[in-house]
Design a protein around this motif. Sequence first.
Motif, short mmCIF file in Angstrom:
data_model
loop_
_atom_site.label_atom_id
_atom_site.label_comp_id
_atom_site.label_asym_id
_atom_site.label_seq_id
_atom_site.Cartn_x
_atom_site.Cartn_y
_atom_site.Cartn_z
N GLU A 23 40.48 39.45 41.05
CA GLU A 23 39.89 38.84 39.85
C GLU A 23 38.86 37.79 40.22
O GLU A 23 37.79 37.71 39.61
N CYS A 26 35.80 39.60 41.46
CA CYS A 26 35.07 40.21 40.34
C CYS A 26 34.24 39.17 39.59
O CYS A 26 33.07 39.40 39.26
N ASP A 27 34.86 38.02 39.33
CA ASP A 27 34.12 36.96 38.63
C ASP A 27 32.93 36.48 39.47
O ASP A 27 31.83 36.27 38.94
N SER A 91 33.85 46.73 37.97
CA SER A 91 33.38 45.46 37.42
C SER A 91 31.87 45.34 37.54
O SER A 91 31.19 44.89 36.60
#
Length: 297
Positions: A23, A26-27, A91
Amino acid sequence: ALRRDLISYSEILKNSHLIKSVEHCCDHCQEDLSAGMAPLLENPPVDLWVRLETLVQHVRQDACIHLGSQIEGYGASEEETSQLIDIIDNSLKLQLKRNAQEAANTILPRMKERFSETFHKDDNAMPRTWSPGLDVPQIAKESKRAAAVLLSQFAVISFKVDEDDFRTISDAISNLAEAAGKNESSPKSFDIHAATSWPNVASDSVLLTPAQVRSSWRQFSSDVALSVQQAVATQEANRLARNRVPPVWAIVAMFVLGFNELISVLRNPLWLIFILILLAFARTVYQELDVEGEMQN
């Protein structure tokens, strides 16, 4: 039992860390991709999608390296690592589509801006004066062709489409500028005037449908028609203004016939001073009233 509990708890901790790590990656990669795409979408170059594809690969490579350092020592298998990389790829695809779709949704003002840059400025980026020697219809046609190229860039995501299919789409959209006002299609293999979808293009690669392209082009043509009419009117006014100037033979005749009067004025200081004051006054009034700017308007 203790061994089973330890294995179960370690798996929970590992999965939690893997989820948090992917996560975070991805950010981070979405932010990097958006930052890199912003200047390219603001002023799209000719090789827009080639540079975007290179940008995506670069961001993906950095994200994978960062992910590897984050999950090192947690016993992630190759299958688990591959799944995490697939999450990063998805993503990036979503972020690419999101940013490109936002740019495609504002295609109309972008097209008008591209037309204005090409139509109202010459090759040296200087404003055109619309002298009688310029071919206004040809300049307008080239400017519309530049806007059509921009429209074709935001129709589909190029690097996800076969090269021949993308060339067919680009030619069909460029034909809108060539066949201005005509309901005919130049490319025999694809008729953009009646198409409902792009040939051999998946839905997730479409930014603008053929119907949206046709609608945007109609609105664009309607909006820029006034600029072309104003340019033609200005050119005609400049042509008439040049025709108002007396011919050379008339100027020579006036000089010859009025030579005696000119000499008498120059020999009389009072007349000379009066004329000089009158000319200075006229020049001041001309500048204060901005006669030149009002005539151009």
